[in-house]
Design a protein around this motif. Structure first.
Motif, mmCIF file in Angstrom:
data_model
loop_
_atom_site.group_PDB
_atom_site.id
_atom_site.type_symbol
_atom_site.label_atom_id
_atom_site.label_comp_id
_atom_site.label_asym_id
_atom_site.label_seq_id
_atom_site.Cartn_x
_atom_site.Cartn_y
_atom_site.Cartn_z
ATOM 1 N N MET A 1 0.848 -1.165 0.000
ATOM 2 C CA MET A 1 0.000 0.000 0.000
ATOM 3 C C MET A 1 0.898 1.234 0.000
ATOM 4 O O MET A 1 1.804 1.361 0.795
ATOM 5 C CB MET A 1 -0.876 -0.018 1.249
ATOM 6 N N SER A 2 0.665 2.122 -0.902
ATOM 7 C CA SER A 2 1.506 3.295 -1.032
ATOM 8 C C SER A 2 0.637 4.514 -1.322
ATOM 9 O O SER A 2 -0.250 4.453 -2.153
ATOM 10 C CB SER A 2 2.505 3.075 -2.158
ATOM 11 N N THR A 3 0.880 5.585 -0.593
ATOM 12 C CA THR A 3 0.140 6.825 -0.815
ATOM 13 C C THR A 3 1.113 7.992 -0.781
ATOM 14 O O THR A 3 2.218 7.871 -0.279
ATOM 15 C CB THR A 3 -0.929 7.052 0.278
ATOM 16 N N GLN A 4 0.698 9.107 -1.313
ATOM 17 C CA GLN A 4 1.508 10.318 -1.251
ATOM 18 C C GLN A 4 0.946 11.209 -0.155
ATOM 19 O O GLN A 4 -0.261 11.324 -0.006
ATOM 20 C CB GLN A 4 1.480 11.056 -2.586
ATOM 21 N N CYS A 5 1.813 11.851 0.589
ATOM 22 C CA CYS A 5 1.366 12.653 1.717
ATOM 23 C C CYS A 5 2.364 13.777 1.949
ATOM 24 O O CYS A 5 3.551 13.618 1.738
ATOM 25 C CB CYS A 5 1.277 11.755 2.948
ATOM 26 N N ASP A 6 1.873 14.910 2.402
ATOM 27 C CA ASP A 6 2.721 16.050 2.717
ATOM 28 C C ASP A 6 2.931 16.083 4.226
ATOM 29 O O ASP A 6 1.972 16.129 4.990
ATOM 30 C CB ASP A 6 2.044 17.342 2.244
ATOM 31 N N LEU A 7 4.192 16.010 4.663
ATOM 32 C CA LEU A 7 4.483 15.961 6.094
ATOM 33 C C LEU A 7 3.984 17.185 6.854
ATOM 34 O O LEU A 7 3.754 17.112 8.046
ATOM 35 C CB LEU A 7 5.991 15.823 6.313
ATOM 36 N N SER A 8 3.803 18.308 6.194
ATOM 37 C CA SER A 8 3.353 19.501 6.905
ATOM 38 C C SER A 8 1.938 19.331 7.441
ATOM 39 O O SER A 8 1.513 20.083 8.302
ATOM 40 C CB SER A 8 3.429 20.739 6.005
ATOM 41 N N GLU A 9 1.204 18.315 6.967
ATOM 42 C CA GLU A 9 -0.140 18.058 7.455
ATOM 43 C C GLU A 9 -0.139 17.303 8.774
ATOM 44 O O GLU A 9 -1.152 17.190 9.431
ATOM 45 C CB GLU A 9 -0.921 17.231 6.427
ATOM 46 N N LYS A 31 5.243 20.245 19.878
ATOM 47 C CA LYS A 31 6.074 20.981 18.934
ATOM 48 C C LYS A 31 5.744 20.456 17.547
ATOM 49 O O LYS A 31 5.799 19.255 17.307
ATOM 50 C CB LYS A 31 7.549 20.739 19.261
ATOM 51 N N VAL A 32 5.356 21.305 16.645
ATOM 52 C CA VAL A 32 5.068 20.889 15.285
ATOM 53 C C VAL A 32 6.369 20.963 14.492
ATOM 54 O O VAL A 32 7.014 22.005 14.441
ATOM 55 C CB VAL A 32 3.989 21.785 14.639
ATOM 56 N N LEU A 33 6.749 19.834 13.911
ATOM 57 C CA LEU A 33 7.965 19.795 13.120
ATOM 58 C C LEU A 33 7.619 20.214 11.694
ATOM 59 O O LEU A 33 6.726 19.663 11.080
ATOM 60 C CB LEU A 33 8.563 18.392 13.142
ATOM 61 N N GLN A 34 8.304 21.201 11.200
ATOM 62 C CA GLN A 34 8.025 21.731 9.867
ATOM 63 C C GLN A 34 8.864 20.996 8.830
ATOM 64 O O GLN A 34 10.057 21.205 8.735
ATOM 65 C CB GLN A 34 8.331 23.235 9.818
ATOM 66 N N CYS A 35 8.225 20.125 8.094
ATOM 67 C CA CYS A 35 8.883 19.376 7.033
ATOM 68 C C CYS A 35 7.945 19.382 5.843
ATOM 69 O O CYS A 35 6.873 18.805 5.915
ATOM 70 C CB CYS A 35 9.111 17.920 7.414
ATOM 71 N N ASN A 36 8.332 19.992 4.787
ATOM 72 C CA ASN A 36 7.521 19.980 3.577
ATOM 73 C C ASN A 36 8.090 18.951 2.618
ATOM 74 O O ASN A 36 8.744 19.284 1.651
ATOM 75 C CB ASN A 36 7.480 21.375 2.948
ATOM 76 N N LEU A 37 7.844 17.674 2.947
ATOM 77 C CA LEU A 37 8.371 16.566 2.173
ATOM 78 C C LEU A 37 7.231 15.806 1.524
ATOM 79 O O LEU A 37 6.143 15.727 2.069
ATOM 80 C CB LEU A 37 9.119 15.590 3.081
ATOM 81 N N VAL A 38 7.503 15.225 0.397
ATOM 82 C CA VAL A 38 6.572 14.281 -0.206
ATOM 83 C C VAL A 38 7.225 12.915 -0.053
ATOM 84 O O VAL A 38 8.397 12.734 -0.369
ATOM 85 C CB VAL A 38 6.323 14.602 -1.694
ATOM 86 N N TYR A 39 6.473 11.944 0.465
ATOM 87 C CA TYR A 39 7.029 10.625 0.694
ATOM 88 C C TYR A 39 5.984 9.573 0.378
ATOM 89 O O TYR A 39 4.800 9.858 0.274
ATOM 90 C CB TYR A 39 7.520 10.475 2.134
ATOM 91 N N SER A 40 6.424 8.358 0.242
ATOM 92 C CA SER A 40 5.571 7.209 0.020
ATOM 93 C C SER A 40 5.401 6.498 1.357
ATOM 94 O O SER A 40 6.380 6.269 2.056
ATOM 95 C CB SER A 40 6.240 6.300 -1.009
ATOM 96 N N THR A 41 4.171 6.169 1.747
ATOM 97 C CA THR A 41 3.908 5.535 3.027
ATOM 98 C C THR A 41 3.731 4.030 2.862
ATOM 99 O O THR A 41 3.029 3.583 1.960
ATOM 100 C CB THR A 41 2.633 6.120 3.666
ATOM 101 N N HIS A 42 4.368 3.276 3.759
ATOM 102 C CA HIS A 42 4.281 1.823 3.741
ATOM 103 C C HIS A 42 3.923 1.334 5.134
ATOM 104 O O HIS A 42 4.603 1.683 6.101
ATOM 105 C CB HIS A 42 5.616 1.203 3.315
ATOM 106 N N LEU A 43 2.862 0.541 5.249
ATOM 107 C CA LEU A 43 2.455 -0.007 6.531
ATOM 108 C C LEU A 43 3.164 -1.337 6.751
ATOM 109 O O LEU A 43 3.015 -2.263 5.950
ATOM 110 C CB LEU A 43 0.943 -0.192 6.574
ATOM 111 N N ALA A 44 3.947 -1.426 7.837
ATOM 112 C CA ALA A 44 4.698 -2.642 8.127
ATOM 113 C C ALA A 44 3.759 -3.681 8.739
ATOM 114 O O ALA A 44 2.881 -3.349 9.536
ATOM 115 C CB ALA A 44 5.843 -2.336 9.080
ATOM 116 N N SER A 45 3.955 -4.939 8.355
ATOM 117 C CA SER A 45 3.158 -6.038 8.890
ATOM 118 C C SER A 45 4.045 -7.267 8.955
ATOM 119 O O SER A 45 5.253 -7.175 8.750
ATOM 120 C CB SER A 45 1.944 -6.288 7.991
#
Length: 159
Positions: A1-9, A31-45
């Motif tokens: 499973m892979s999605t795109q997400c913006d870390l600033s959210e 503390k909100v960490l400011q990272c404007n990154l685009v990454y692929s999310t993977h759920l470990a199982s």
């Protein structure tokens, strides 16, 4: 499973300083960490999942800065990560090209779990208090002695 997400959210409710501790409960100053990154999310199982560098098993490109986020099912889950194989430009301190693992969402030196370059086989992350492991693949503009490298294939699962 892979999605795109913006870390600033993302809001990290326990990333901050301990404000007070009373009767066994701790209150953290968020503390909100400011990272404007685009990454692929993977759920470990328990199943084996795979992340590969771009063009793998062909040569990876120069000037890359790519991210993947691995999410563990629980904080105490042990995440096994195995390189099969890794071929990333070797340098002192992995200063040129590297695969870096961070505890959490943002690439920060204080959150580095492990940084790998050259050749490596496997690494198992101990049970820790983080649900998220950020993987960063960083490459520079050229290679020492004009030798190209194929990058990596990472297989991971929860033990």
């Amino acid at each position: 499973m892979s999605t795109q997400c913006d870390l600033s959210e993302h809001y990290l409710p326990f990333a901050g300083n301990l404000l007070e501790s009373q009767a066994g409960a701790s209150v953290y100053y968020p503390k909100v960490l400011q990272c404007n990154l685009v990454y692929s999310t993977h759920l470990a199982s328990g199943s084996i999942n795979t992340i590969t560098s771009p063009n793998y098993p062909g040569y990876y490109p120069h000037n890359m800065d790519q991210y993947w986020l691995i999410v563990k099912p629980t904080r105490v889950s042990t995440l096994e990560i195995e390189f099969q194989p890794i071929d990333v430009e070797l340098s002192d301190g992995c200063a040129y090209d590297s695969v870096t693992f961070y505890s959490g969402f943002c690439p920060s030196e204080e959150l580095v779990i492990n940084r790998v370059c050259g050749a490596a086989n496997s690494y198992t992350f101990p049970a820790s208090n983080t649900l998220h492991i950020l993987v960063r693949f960083l490459t520079d503009s050229d290679n020492i002695n004009d030798v190209n490298h194929v990058g990596f294939s990472i297989k991971f699962r929860i033990l």
